[in-house]
Each structure stands twice: as C-alpha cells, then as structure tokens.
Design an enzyme around this catalytic site. Structure first.
Site: not given
Length: 320
Positions: A156-157, A159, A179, A236, A238, A267, A286-287
């Site tokens: 929950f940063g 993004i 965290r 979205i 890694r 990937e 990965h767009i």
C-alpha cells in the site's frame, strides 16, 4: 558547474527529451538504435564513464562495476531496481537513482484495467466476437460486479493507494496489507488487515509490492489455497512475487476465477507457456508505465538524477 568533461553512457535507447537535456550538459554516449550496444563498444564506454543511464533492465553487478572504474552514479528509468547489486554499488561508492512517484497513475490505471478485465472478460469478449462465435450465438458466460465486492491490495505505497481510490470509484470495500499500517489509510478509505484476513476475505486481489527477499514467491500454492473460491487476481509488481506454476494450477482448477498479469516469471513469457492455454487469464507485456507522458517524465527524472549527482547535489530520487 561545467560538466562537459563528464561522460554519460546509456545502456540502450532512451527518450529524445532525455537525449536533448543531457547533450546540452555532458558528453553523451547514447545508443539510439534497436537492441543492445555491441559488447566491444559497451566495454569501451564503461571504462570511461562517469555516469550510466540504465535502460533495458541490464544487470548491474560486480562484473559491470569492475569495468567502470570512474563511475559515480547509475540512474535507472524505473521504480524497481531488483536488477542492481546494491551492496556492490555501495562498495564502489556508486550512487543509485530511480523514478518513484512518476509512474503511479499510469501503473494504477493498468492495474485497474486488468481488474475490470478479470471481472468482465473484456479481452475474452473481444476474441469471442472476432472468432465469429458471437455471430453464431454462442454464449460467452457471465462476469462479476465490482460494486459491493472486497478489493484486497497487497502493498500500500503510492501505487497501491492509487489503486484503492479507483476501487472505491466502483463502490468496492478496500482492505490492504502492508509491512506496517499506514497512518493515513483513512484518507483512502482503506482498512488494514493481516495477510491471512486479506487472502480469506478478498473477492479481488491486486499485488503492488516491491520485489525483495520477503516478497519473492509470496503468492505460492498455500497462498492461493487460502483465498476465496473464485477470487480474481492481478499482479502489477514483479513476476517473481508469484509462483507461476501455483497460479496456473489455481486458474485451471477454478480456485482463481480469472487473473490479469502485467509482469510474469519468466519475463517475457514464452508464447507457448501453459498459462496461455487457459481461457481465464490476460497477460500484458509489462506496459504499466508505457504512456508517452509517463515515459518522458521518467526519462527526465533519470537524466536530472545524473546531472544532480555529477554536480554534487542531491538526486531527485536516490536508493538509500
């Protein structure tokens, strides 16, 4: 400060706005063609480089640093830096710059688009119509509403919280695991829960964590087993955060009703990978940050990180 004697090299093609900005200030070695810089030329560039503009997700490790004795800074046009050996960079006194914050909305949009696709099968519907099955009156099947459902955001940063806002716009209840609990989570209308609660209670799960030892393989067979039957899953962050085989099994069994991935492991994902044999998954290459505006801004932050570091000034964004 005159930096024209400073040599900045680029590991791949970079945005014209960054080329123009850097060329005016430093001596730029830029490979503006497709593919990688030829190895002999790359080795020569490394030997004289004061700064490296990293693109194409090259590996930044001890072997590279040994070839670049003058290197002061490496700036990369991305938020993530899991391709860096950070300890090796510190040992060589090489600063690392990245671009957090710049791509928040672009990535959140892709996450939300994939979320809607897992609910409504937009890509599957397009393929259904294109194949002629619609004209044959073949049933596509029904989707699921977002309204009233529980969206679980893992990570929950900036993004993750932007994704939460988009979920709220669809009338979703938002819970999250991080965290640590954010002191401002009420601003986003989100409720902090344990990972166990999030897996148990979410109808939709979106993964927005950074890749590190604690998140590698976080979504394994046990994690999928702990989810609701028929959950919808989006990644979205890694690819290595998710056990690909475990996701395949969960999709095939129906435990996961649908998934949307902008990142994969491996990937790029080979075209004959078993995931592509399933009807209930959408994969994009990965767009997430791939808009004109966002890529230009990322390029400029990267270029400005380099100029700041070479000038002895704080970078706009530095990896500690």
């Amino acid at each position: 400060m005159d930096l024209k004697n400073k040599i900045v090299i680029c590991s791949g093609k970079i945005r014209p706005v960054a080329v123009e900005y850097l060329q005016d200030k430093v001596t730029l070695r830029s490979w503006q063609q497709k593919g990688r810089v030829p190895e002999p030329q790359w080795t020569e560039w490394l030997q004289e480089a004061d700064a490296l503009y990293s693109s194409g997700n090259i590996r930044i490790d001890e072997a590279l640093l040994q070839k670049a004795p003058k290197l002061q800074v490496i700036a990369q046009a991305s938020v993530g830096y899991d391709n860096f050996d950070v300890a090796a960079c510190r040992a060589h006194n090489v600063k690392i710059g990245n671009t957090p914050g710049v791509l928040v909305n672009a990535v959140a949009d892709i996450a939300y688009g994939l979320l809607i696709d897992t609910a409504r099968g937009i890509v599957r519907g397009h393929l259904h119509a294109k194949s002629g099955l619609w004209g044959e009156r073949k049933a596509l099947g029904l989707g699921a509403d977002l309204y009233g459902k529980t969206l679980g955001v893992v990570g929950f940063g900036d993004i993750g919280s932007a994704i939460a806002r988009r979920g709220q716009a669809s009338g979703m209840r938002v819970i999250y695991h991080n965290r640590r609990r954010r002191l401002d989570d009420a601003v986003f209308g989100a409720t902090y829960v344990s990972m166990e609660e999030l897996l148990r209670d979410s109808d939709f799960i979106v993964v927005a964590v950074t890749l590190n030892p604690s998140t590698t393989g976080l979504f394994d067979a046990a994690a999928f087993a702990a989810m609701k039957d028929g959950v919808r899953f989006v990644n979205i962050s890694r690819g290595k955060v998710v056990d690909t085989d475990a996701l395949y099994d969960a999709l095939k069994s129906g435990k996961v009703a649908a998934a949307g991935l902008d990142v994969t492991e491996p990937e790029p994902l080979p075209g004959d990978h078993p995931l592509f044999s399933l009807p209930n998954i959408t994969v994009t290459p990965h767009i997430a940050s791939a808009t004109e505006e966002t890529r230009d801004e990322m390029a400029m932050v990267t270029a400005k990180n380099i100029i700041a570091a070479l000038s002895g000034q704080p970078m706009l964004a530095q990896v500690d």
